[in-house]
Design an enzyme around this catalytic site. Sequence first.
Site, mmCIF file in Angstrom:
data_model
loop_
_atom_site.group_PDB
_atom_site.id
_atom_site.type_symbol
_atom_site.label_atom_id
_atom_site.label_comp_id
_atom_site.label_asym_id
_atom_site.label_seq_id
_atom_site.Cartn_x
_atom_site.Cartn_y
_atom_site.Cartn_z
ATOM 1 N N CYS A 396 62.898 -30.179 -34.460
ATOM 2 C CA CYS A 396 61.821 -29.918 -33.438
ATOM 3 C C CYS A 396 62.116 -28.757 -32.619
ATOM 4 C CB CYS A 396 61.295 -31.182 -32.720
ATOM 5 S SG CYS A 396 60.356 -32.349 -33.065
ATOM 6 N N ARG A 397 63.109 -29.089 -32.700
ATOM 7 C CA ARG A 397 63.856 -27.139 -31.831
ATOM 8 C C ARG A 397 63.336 -26.264 -32.660
ATOM 9 N NH1 ARG A 397 70.375 -25.744 -30.238
ATOM 10 N NH2 ARG A 397 69.465 -23.606 -30.063
#
Length: 431
Positions: A396-397
């Site tokens: 997700c980062r």
Amino acid sequence: MRPPPVKGTNVTQENITVGAVFERLLGPRAEVSITAYDGSRSGPADAAVGIEVRSPLALDYLMSSPGDLGLARAYVAGALDVKGDLYTALRALATQVDQLTPADRLWLLRKLGPRHLRVVKPPAEEHPSRFRRGMTALRHSKARDSEAIASHYDVSNRFYELVLGPSMAYTCAVFPQEDATLEEAQANKFDLVCRKLGLKPGMRLLDVGCGWGGMVAHAVRHYGVEAIGVTLSREQAQWAQKNIVALGIADRAEIRHLDYRDVTETGFDAISSIGLTEHIGARNVPGYFRFLAEKLKPHGRLLNHCITNPDTSVAHRSRGFIDRYVFPDGELEAPGELMTAMHDAGLEVRHSENFREHYAKTLAGWCANLDEHWDEAVAEAGAGRSRVWALYLAACRLAFERREIELHHILGVRTDSEGGMSMPLRPDWGV
């Protein structure tokens, strides 16, 4: 002697090392080293990160799994491991880890033969498919939403303390400056929401999807409001209510284990929705904002904080790893879709802001926390669950950095019959 061709095909097995298989699948430019259980190696020896293929099970998952589930299942099961920083590995691999193409699968079949075509049971942490979930309850019914939330949030409050840190805030922080700590940024986020809502002593606040009660506690302690928070997670509600009592604000704050649709009170001065819209489903967004708008007094404000798609061409529903391991039934909308729904519900949108880079920094902080407390996290939630989280947070980062997803604040106000709204002519939110 080579095995006979696979029935229905004209491909046959060829001698090839496991390291060579992964080098082919990950691409020649992937800056990772690869070591495998058969003793083979490939890739640059001095790479900052490496992939260790520990078991033939990794190949079984690759051959039998759709989309990005193959590598995810192999990693969660421990059949494949990453040496070094997981985020750095994902960044180096970039699009190569997204999915196997039909050509990739045919190539694998040709090189490895049929022995890895067997159906393999997924890791225990995997949720059933959408089809199987649909056999038990309708998507986004109260029962199915409650089950989906519990599966993600009722893991262990201690596990979340290790990952999130003292703030227990599981939503995007807002960094006042580049070198701010995660805790400073989470407090700043709650304060910014309070200022956008125009909170003042004596006002009544409803916080839907309240998590561990961070917004409720901040608003009551620093802005003198009375607040109700609701969450579908029993573990969250118990932790948050206990914290409310410990802070000495139980006379002005309450946390309920409750579906937002079952809130009976009305006449609120403000509503905060921080990280809930992702769970309600795209088809329910119009009704969601109508419901919340009806809970507001005239001049009352709603701040919606949620992950968004970068544009309307992106599918609402999550797929693959995220749907099966992280947020079953999760759905995202583009900011324009949310704004339209808010306007159609009778709310006037007054402000929108994108915090995409801030969420990437928030996730980096959570990744660091999990890495620092890895052994305790595994002891608390198990190795498989911890691996799910490591992969999810790092991926997700990267997705926020690459603008595959965004994070928006959208502020709406319920105007009175003459269009009044009691807002400053040009608000700056005090920053």
